[in-house]
Design an enzyme around this catalytic site. Structure first.
Site, short mmCIF file in Angstrom:
data_model
loop_
_atom_site.label_atom_id
_atom_site.label_comp_id
_atom_site.label_asym_id
_atom_site.label_seq_id
_atom_site.Cartn_x
_atom_site.Cartn_y
_atom_site.Cartn_z
N ALA A 280 4.54 -1.99 9.13
CA ALA A 280 4.03 -2.91 10.15
C ALA A 280 4.13 -4.32 9.60
O ALA A 280 4.27 -4.52 8.39
CB ALA A 280 2.57 -2.60 10.47
N ARG B 196 -7.00 -20.78 8.03
CA ARG B 196 -6.38 -19.70 8.79
C ARG B 196 -6.97 -19.54 10.18
O ARG B 196 -8.15 -19.73 10.37
CB ARG B 196 -6.66 -18.38 8.08
CG ARG B 196 -5.65 -18.03 7.10
CD ARG B 196 -5.87 -16.57 6.78
NE ARG B 196 -5.53 -16.32 5.40
CZ ARG B 196 -5.81 -15.20 4.79
NH1 ARG B 196 -6.47 -14.25 5.40
NH2 ARG B 196 -5.46 -15.01 3.54
N LEU C 139 12.84 -3.29 4.59
CA LEU C 139 12.70 -4.30 3.53
C LEU C 139 12.46 -5.70 4.07
O LEU C 139 12.74 -6.69 3.40
CB LEU C 139 13.93 -4.28 2.59
CG LEU C 139 14.19 -2.95 1.87
CD1 LEU C 139 15.42 -3.06 0.96
CD2 LEU C 139 12.99 -2.49 1.06
N ILE D 8 0.84 -1.20 0.00
CA ILE D 8 0.00 0.00 0.00
C ILE D 8 0.88 1.26 0.00
O ILE D 8 0.61 2.22 -0.72
CB ILE D 8 -0.96 0.01 1.21
CG1 ILE D 8 -1.75 -1.32 1.25
CG2 ILE D 8 -1.92 1.18 1.13
CD1 ILE D 8 -2.56 -1.53 2.52
N ASN E 83 7.39 -5.27 16.83
CA ASN E 83 7.56 -4.52 15.59
C ASN E 83 6.55 -3.37 15.48
O ASN E 83 6.92 -2.23 15.22
CB ASN E 83 7.40 -5.46 14.39
CG ASN E 83 7.91 -4.83 13.11
OD1 ASN E 83 9.11 -4.72 12.89
ND2 ASN E 83 6.99 -4.36 12.29
N TYR F 246 -2.46 -9.23 15.79
CA TYR F 246 -2.24 -8.17 14.79
C TYR F 246 -3.17 -6.98 15.07
O TYR F 246 -2.73 -5.84 15.20
CB TYR F 246 -2.46 -8.72 13.38
CG TYR F 246 -2.66 -7.64 12.34
CD1 TYR F 246 -1.65 -6.71 12.07
CD2 TYR F 246 -3.86 -7.54 11.63
CE1 TYR F 246 -1.85 -5.70 11.12
CE2 TYR F 246 -4.06 -6.55 10.69
CZ TYR F 246 -3.06 -5.63 10.43
OH TYR F 246 -3.25 -4.63 9.52
N PHE G 240 -10.31 -1.43 5.46
CA PHE G 240 -10.92 -2.74 5.40
C PHE G 240 -10.01 -3.58 4.47
O PHE G 240 -8.80 -3.40 4.52
CB PHE G 240 -12.41 -2.62 5.04
CG PHE G 240 -13.20 -2.19 6.26
CD1 PHE G 240 -12.92 -0.99 6.92
CD2 PHE G 240 -14.17 -3.01 6.82
CE1 PHE G 240 -13.57 -0.62 8.09
CE2 PHE G 240 -14.84 -2.64 7.98
CZ PHE G 240 -14.54 -1.45 8.61
N ARG H 236 -16.20 -9.76 3.48
CA ARG H 236 -15.30 -8.65 3.73
C ARG H 236 -15.59 -7.51 2.77
O ARG H 236 -16.21 -7.70 1.72
CB ARG H 236 -13.83 -9.09 3.52
CG ARG H 236 -13.36 -10.18 4.47
CD ARG H 236 -13.09 -9.63 5.86
NE ARG H 236 -12.59 -10.67 6.75
CZ ARG H 236 -13.36 -11.48 7.48
NH1 ARG H 236 -14.67 -11.39 7.43
NH2 ARG H 236 -12.83 -12.38 8.27
N1 LIG Z 1 -3.12 -5.12 3.17
C1 LIG Z 1 -4.26 -4.94 3.81
O1 LIG Z 1 -5.31 -5.50 3.41
C2 LIG Z 1 -4.34 -4.03 5.02
C3 LIG Z 1 -5.58 -3.86 5.65
C4 LIG Z 1 -5.65 -3.01 6.76
C5 LIG Z 1 -4.52 -2.35 7.21
N2 LIG Z 1 -3.33 -2.55 6.59
C6 LIG Z 1 -2.15 -1.83 7.11
O2 LIG Z 1 -1.55 -1.13 6.04
C7 LIG Z 1 -0.14 -1.05 6.23
C8 LIG Z 1 0.57 -1.50 4.97
O3 LIG Z 1 0.17 -2.83 4.64
P1 LIG Z 1 0.72 -3.56 3.35
O4 LIG Z 1 -0.33 -4.51 2.93
O5 LIG Z 1 1.25 -2.56 2.39
O6 LIG Z 1 1.92 -4.39 3.99
P2 LIG Z 1 3.39 -4.69 3.41
O7 LIG Z 1 3.94 -5.81 4.23
O8 LIG Z 1 3.36 -4.85 1.94
O9 LIG Z 1 4.16 -3.35 3.74
C9 LIG Z 1 4.64 -3.03 5.02
C10 LIG Z 1 6.03 -2.44 4.85
O10 LIG Z 1 6.55 -2.08 6.12
C11 LIG Z 1 7.91 -2.48 6.20
N3 LIG Z 1 8.23 -2.69 7.61
C12 LIG Z 1 7.65 -3.56 8.48
N4 LIG Z 1 8.23 -3.46 9.69
C13 LIG Z 1 9.19 -2.49 9.60
C14 LIG Z 1 10.11 -1.93 10.51
N5 LIG Z 1 10.21 -2.35 11.78
N6 LIG Z 1 10.95 -0.95 10.07
C15 LIG Z 1 10.89 -0.52 8.79
N7 LIG Z 1 10.03 -1.02 7.87
C16 LIG Z 1 9.19 -1.99 8.28
C17 LIG Z 1 7.99 -3.76 5.36
O11 LIG Z 1 9.29 -4.07 4.90
C18 LIG Z 1 7.02 -3.44 4.22
O12 LIG Z 1 7.68 -2.82 3.15
C19 LIG Z 1 0.17 -1.91 7.46
O13 LIG Z 1 0.35 -1.04 8.56
C20 LIG Z 1 -1.07 -2.75 7.64
O14 LIG Z 1 -1.28 -3.07 8.99
C21 LIG Z 1 -3.21 -3.37 5.52
#
Ligand SMILES: NC(=O)c1ccc[n+]([C@@H]2O[C@H](COP(=O)([O-])OP(=O)(O)OC[C@H]3O[C@@H](n4cnc5c(N)ncnc54)[C@H](O)[C@@H]3O)[C@@H](O)[C@H]2O)c1
Length: 336
Positions: A84, A290, A34, A13, A101, A150, A178, A229
């Protein structure tokens, strides 16, 4: 144009938000360790928009010194905080990893923001803070009862941001997403989670014969026995972040918003739609079920509409088509 620091900007995202910020001529600095993200989307965006518009720091939020160093150098006006760990199943297996984390990392980020007097924060939260829905659609006043570590780690972080933000003058918007789906409509940026936990992504991969599709949801009490969802498009989400920044800069108070479409789809409905749009009737294999999942959730999106002026414009069909484009060019997603 002001400088925005994006944590997790090399992830799914975050990289879409970075692309939009650059298109809107913001200066961007990405911090990502990364662990789940990739260099390639950053390199592609640097090539298109120039290295001076997009700086990249390979740094870990859990390292306070590194964070302070980046903030001293960049002096950002605002932070979009995506970084995250976000796999529900993994969080049930390794809760300590998620609290360390997601919570400790966010605390270090806040400490660096306090030192540098950074004024605005937009936090990526999740509908997982609500847990099983008590009523539908779920609005922002719905009881908070995460069903997995989470979601709990995100709720603790929301509260921490709110207390610290109030004391130190950091105004913040919490965006509770969502289920996120899709890729950039030009097919240049997309999801690379391996294995992906995201249904539409996996169904499209199944349809394109990249990887066999596995049904991993538990049996739940919904119209067809599979979880319902609310699937929101990733480019729509990126736009919501710019609206949130604008909202804060206009002097509005900190607030919380749901980001969804307002409509729920079951797992079987999504599979059917992917099969229809791609014209491929792929096999549905049963995978390991899951943990930490619940039956039905979809968003009440009135507040984001009225206060942020945001609504989701792209349909599930748009998300599916953008993913087809993305996976045709990048069958295995990013690999580096
Ligand atoms: N994907 C979904 O459906 C969804 C839904 C609700 C909320 N979110 C939230 O959106 C955010 C992004 O999600 P995403 O799907 O892009 O996940 P993603 O895993 O693709 O991206 C997360 C990024 O954070 C980086 N990261 C994690 N821990 C780190 C740390 N300690 N230091 C530096 N970098 C770190 C990872 O390397 C990764 O590039 C997250 O916070 C997630 O909780 C995602």
């Amino acid at each position: 144009m002001s400088k925005i620091l994006v944590t997790g900007g090399a992830g799914y995202i975050g990289s879409h938000a970075v692309k939009l910020l650059l298109e809107k001529k913001y200066q961007v600095a990405v911090v990502d360790n990364l662990c789940r993200g990739y260099r390639q989307p950053i390199a592609a965006l640097q090539k298109k928009f120039g290295r001076s518009s997009l700086k990249f720091y390979r740094a870990d939020l859990r390292n306070e010194k590194e964070m302070v160093k980046v903030f001293t150098q960049e002096k950002p006006e605002a932070v979009l905080h995506f970084a995250a760990l976000c796999l529900v199943n993994e969080s049930v297996e390794k809760p300590e990893k998620y609290f360390e984390n997601n919570v400790c990392g966010s605390l270090n980020l806040l400490k660096a923001m306090i030192l540098q007097k950074t004024k605005y924060l937009v936090f990526s939260s999740t509908c997982a803070v609500y847990g099983e829905s008590k009523y539908l659609p779920v609005d922002e006043k719905h009881p908070l009862s995460p069903a997995n570590p989470y979601g709990e780690s995100k709720l603790i972080t929301e509260k921490m941001i709110s207390w610290i933000g109030e004391r130190h003058g950091i105004r913040q918007v919490m965006l509770r997403y969502f289920n996120v789906s899709g890729a950039s409509s030009d097919g240049t940026i997309g999801d690379s989670k391996k294995p992906s936990q995201l249904l539409i992504q996996n169904a499209v991969r199944g349809a394109l014969k990249i990887e066999p599709f596995k049904l991993v949801c538990p049996k739940v009490k919904t119209r067809d026995g599979t979880p319902v969802r609310d699937y929101v498009n990733v480019e729509d989400l990126a736009e919501a972040h710019l609206k949130a920044l604008d909202y804060l800069k206009r002097g509005n108070q900190s607030d919380i918003f749901n980001l969804g479409t307002g409509q729920g789809s079951s797992v079987l409905e999504i599979i059917k739609q992917v099969q229809e749009i791609t014209g491929t009737k792929f096999k549905i294999n049963k995978g390991k079920v899951r943990k930490g999942e619940y039956a039905e959730v979809y968003a009440d999106i009135k507040k984001a509409k009225s206060k942020l002026g945001w609504r989701s414009k792209r349909t599930i069909k748009d998300s599916i088509n953008s993913l087809v484009k993305w996976y045709q060019k990048h069958p295995n997603g990013w690999d580096n």
